[in-house]
Design an enzyme around this catalytic site. Structure first.
Site, PDB file in Angstrom:
ATOM      1  N   ASP A 107       4.582 -11.652 -13.941  1.00  0.00           N
ATOM      2  CA  ASP A 107       4.497 -13.004 -13.388  1.00  0.00           C
ATOM      3  C   ASP A 107       5.083 -14.044 -14.330  1.00  0.00           C
ATOM      4  O   ASP A 107       5.700 -15.005 -13.887  1.00  0.00           O
ATOM      5  CB  ASP A 107       3.037 -13.353 -13.067  1.00  0.00           C
ATOM      6  N   ARG A 144      -6.416  -3.041 -12.009  1.00  0.00           N
ATOM      7  CA  ARG A 144      -6.122  -3.977 -10.919  1.00  0.00           C
ATOM      8  C   ARG A 144      -7.134  -3.720  -9.799  1.00  0.00           C
ATOM      9  O   ARG A 144      -7.019  -2.725  -9.085  1.00  0.00           O
ATOM     10  CB  ARG A 144      -4.711  -3.763 -10.387  1.00  0.00           C
ATOM     11  N   ARG A 148       9.398 -12.515  -7.588  1.00  0.00           N
ATOM     12  CA  ARG A 148       9.546 -11.136  -8.041  1.00  0.00           C
ATOM     13  C   ARG A 148       9.693 -10.128  -6.901  1.00  0.00           C
ATOM     14  O   ARG A 148      10.044  -8.977  -7.137  1.00  0.00           O
ATOM     15  CB  ARG A 148       8.382 -10.745  -8.969  1.00  0.00           C
ATOM     16  N   HIS A 167       0.842  -1.205   0.000  1.00  0.00           N
ATOM     17  CA  HIS A 167       0.000   0.000   0.000  1.00  0.00           C
ATOM     18  C   HIS A 167       0.870   1.244   0.000  1.00  0.00           C
ATOM     19  O   HIS A 167       0.598   2.210  -0.702  1.00  0.00           O
ATOM     20  CB  HIS A 167      -0.825   0.097   1.280  1.00  0.00           C
ATOM     21  N   CYS A 181       0.288  -6.539 -20.684  1.00  0.00           N
ATOM     22  CA  CYS A 181       0.050  -5.541 -19.639  1.00  0.00           C
ATOM     23  C   CYS A 181       1.096  -5.611 -18.528  1.00  0.00           C
ATOM     24  O   CYS A 181       0.977  -4.911 -17.529  1.00  0.00           O
ATOM     25  CB  CYS A 181      -1.365  -5.670 -19.079  1.00  0.00           C
ATOM     26  N   ARG A 234      -9.734  -6.408 -14.471  1.00  0.00           N
ATOM     27  CA  ARG A 234      -9.163  -7.703 -14.096  1.00  0.00           C
ATOM     28  C   ARG A 234      -9.826  -8.144 -12.794  1.00  0.00           C
ATOM     29  O   ARG A 234      -9.894  -7.386 -11.834  1.00  0.00           O
ATOM     30  CB  ARG A 234      -7.657  -7.609 -13.883  1.00  0.00           C
ATOM     31  N   GLU A 286       0.235 -15.630 -17.773  1.00  0.00           N
ATOM     32  CA  GLU A 286       1.335 -15.274 -16.874  1.00  0.00           C
ATOM     33  C   GLU A 286       1.957 -16.490 -16.205  1.00  0.00           C
ATOM     34  O   GLU A 286       2.841 -16.379 -15.369  1.00  0.00           O
ATOM     35  CB  GLU A 286       0.904 -14.221 -15.840  1.00  0.00           C
TER      36      GLU A 286
HETATM   37  C1  PEP Z   1       1.763  -9.226 -14.599  1.00  0.00           C
HETATM   38  O1  PEP Z   1       1.925 -10.219 -13.891  1.00  0.00           O
HETATM   39  O2  PEP Z   1       2.524  -8.915 -15.540  1.00  0.00           O
HETATM   40  C2  PEP Z   1       0.642  -8.311 -14.334  1.00  0.00           C
HETATM   41  C3  PEP Z   1       0.356  -7.317 -15.137  1.00  0.00           C
HETATM   42  O3  PEP Z   1      -0.088  -8.522 -13.201  1.00  0.00           O
HETATM   43  P1  PEP Z   1       0.411  -8.081 -11.744  1.00  0.00           P
HETATM   44  O4  PEP Z   1       1.669  -7.279 -11.908  1.00  0.00           O
HETATM   45  O5  PEP Z   1      -0.702  -7.309 -11.149  1.00  0.00           O
HETATM   46  O6  PEP Z   1       0.649  -9.401 -11.087  1.00  0.00           O
HETATM   47 MG    MG Z   2       0.335 -10.867 -12.619  1.00  0.00          MG
END
Ligand code: PEP
Ligand code: MG
Length: 575
Positions: free
Chosen positions: A458, A300, A468, A193, A505, A336, A434
């Site tokens: 991901d 998101r 990550r 956050h 994305c 999403r 992903e």
């Molecule tokens: C991704 O995994 O590339 C993605 C856009 O989703 P997030 O970063 O919200 O996991």
């Molecule tokens: Mg993702």
């Protein structure tokens, strides 16, 4: 000598100023007996600490621009302070056990956490983080040895870079009001956050810089580079000159990019490319608009679930979607569905699963918790009656999941029919690619979905087996790894063969180093952080799409990393 420390840059910008170190570890909770005659004084001491914590939270004084979910987060903590479990029960313990206030609070906190831990509902289980957060506030008020952000005199922090173990969103807002220039924390990830709030507030910030508080002296001058995640202490004149020059270059390039506002993204040889934005909050649309008219390729929705005691209702979802649809004025909104879990826990960011990235996240959590999922599905369907809305499913890894979601969507449609509520019967349902399994079988998914969107954040994590959010393996995070590129290419080709659109994305889509490569792979729809839109558009207008298309698939199939890097570099010169 210059000391350079590295963390995770979560909010771009450079800050230069003196350090203010916040040492706020909780002391060991002490136990001591209280004499019968002093019990009521101890009760008053506890009540005083709760009052103090309440005043502290209220004094945050949120500016009107504060996102509503952050305001709700602070409101939730205020409500918890007033709840009998924290305002009354510890008083009973003090009286019954004859113990000090800190110990009574600890006993009550342990009991509450046990209740939360035993809950089956993963959403409610994570609320224990909020309890811990509020208890910490009261414990700190009881110990009151170290000044808290609110206690520091108003102008002491102006221009300072705050260095802390961790900061709550309330702390970030408060510190920003006190005029800080940026902050560094030892813990936390880019999706916490506080990190997201820092980006919204335009405050340079770096997280995950372990041990930093012990390496810096109070008042020492440092440079903080929020984009690169770098902190320089004892920097020499060359470093200052470097950052001055960078700031000037950034200003010039921003100015130069203004000529792309509102223009179409078309390659030199006339290929139109669709540029969309990734947003987390309705407020992010201001930044999107600053670049012209763009739809949203990734909304998101996790933020709707954060900072509150209960999940949002269908009406709350709908209200949020409506506000965005209205602001988009006819441009597409891709919602999403909930992707909680892994690094996006609802509470403080700490996970309850032992291997959360491989656990019950995204669509898995939703299928496991239909009561959590269905209100969102109904709200997205209802929103589709009010504007161009698409639904996008995160983290799909097998076709059964898609079929199960489709069944749930059918149920939602039937219930909307019964309730006589309108929706778009042709709403497009897409899936995020992903997980490597999904990329390898993208052709199968393409037959059952209306569009695909590649989530490289991901996809890279799972293909290369690197968490990550773990800064120790961050060096392995490589978008150009041949395995990653082959999966991206396979997904784009699967979409082409099935005649459905494929977008990207993940962060890779907003990184100009990869634009030529992705165009050459056939990508025609890019969704990115709003601040990248103009830069990517500029690269697109400089490219010769047909040349890239002829070269790139061969380069990607080439597969040898050193050759690949060289060939990709050459793309910049040729096309
Ligand atoms: C991704 O995994 O590339 C993605 C856009 O989703 P997030 O970063 O919200 O996991
Ligand atoms: Mg993702």
């Amino acid at each position: 000598m210059t000391l350079a420390l590295h963390g995770i840059g979560v909010s771009a910008g450079v800050a230069d100023g003196p350090v203010h170190v916040l040492h706020r570890e909780l002391p060991e909770v002490p136990y001591y007996p209280i004499a019968a005659t002093a019990i009521e004084a101890e009760v008053r001491r506890y009540q005083g600490a709760v009052d103090f914590a309440r005043t502290q939270l209220r004094s945050v004084g949120l500016p009107s621009s504060t996102p509503s979910d952050i305001a709700e987060f602070i409101e939730t903590h205020l409500l918890m302070l007033d709840d009998v479990t924290l305002s009354e029960r510890p008083l009973e313990i003090i009286r019954m056990e004859g113990c000090n206030a800190e110990w009574a609070l600890k006993l009550q906190c342990d009991a509450l956490c046990r209740v939360f831990d035993e809950m089956d509902d993963p959403y409610l289980r994570t609320r224990r983080d909020d309890v811990a957060h509020v208890v910490t506030r009261i414990q700190l008020a009881l110990s009151s040895e170290t000044p808290q952000p609110h206690e520091i005199e108003t102008d002491v922090l102006v221009g300072h870079i705050v260095v802390a173990d961790d900061l709550s969103p309330a702390d970030v807002v408060l510190l920003q009001h006190r005029g800080i220039a940026g902050f560094v924390t030892e813990f936390g990830g880019p999706l916490s956050h506080s990190a997201i709030l820092a980006r919204n507030l335009g405050l340079p910030a770096v997280v995950g810089m372990h041990g930093v508080r012990h390496l810096l002296d109070e008042g020492e001058r440092i440079i903080l580079d929020g984009a690169r995640g770098v902190l320089l202490a004892n920097a020499d004149e060359r470093a200052y000159a470097f950052y001055r020059e960078r700031a000037e270059a950034r200003r010039r390039s921003q100015q130069e990019l203004q000529r792309f506002v509102g223009t179409a993204a078309i390659t030199r040889d006339g290929e139109p490319i669709e540029l969309l934005a990734n947003i987390e909050l309705r407020e992010d649309l201001d930044a999107v608009r600053a670049s012209g008219r763009h739809g949203v390729g990734l909304y998101r929705t996790e933020f709707l679930y954060m900072n509150r005691a209960m999940p949002p209702t269908e009406e709350e979802h709908l209200t949020a979607y409506r506000a965005i649809i209205e602001a988009l004025d006819g441009e597409r909104l891709t919602v999403r569905t909930l992707d909680l879990g892994a690094d996006k826990q609802i509470g403080s960011g700490r996970s309850v699963a032992s291997n959360p990235a491989l656990g019950l996240r995204g669509i898995r959590l939703c299928l496991n918790e239909p009561n959590l999922f269905l209100p969102q599905v109904r709200a997205i369907l209802r929103a589709s009656a009010e504007g161009p809305v698409e639904m996008m499913l995160p983290m799909i890894s097998n076709l059964t999941e898609v079929q199960q979601v489709r069944n749930l969507i059918d149920l939602a449609r039937q219930s909307l029919d019964r309730d006589r509520l309108p929706y778009d019967p042709d709403i497009r349902i897409g899936g995020m690619i992903e997980v490597p399994a999904a990329a390898l079988c993208a052709g199968v998914f393409a037959e059952h979905l209306d569009f695909l969107s590649i989530g490289t954040n991901d996809l890279i994590q799972y293909t290369l087996a690197i968490d990550r959010v773990d800064d120790e393996v961050n060096y392995l995070y490589d978008a150009l790894n041949p395995a990653v590129l082959k999966l991206i290419l396979a997904t784009i080709e699967a979409g082409e063969n099935a005649g459905i659109p494929v977008s990207m994305c993940g962060e890779m889509a907003g990184d100009p180093r990869y634009t030529r490569l992705l165009l050459g792979m056939g990508l025609r729809r890019f969704s990115m952080h709003p601040s990248s839109l103009l830069q990517i558009k500029r690269v697109i207008t400089e490219c010769e799409c047909a040349t890239l298309r002829a070269k790139v698939p061969g380069i990607v199939r080439e597969g040898r990393p050193e050759k690949l890097a060289m060939l990709i570099n050459e793309l910049r010169i040729d096309a």
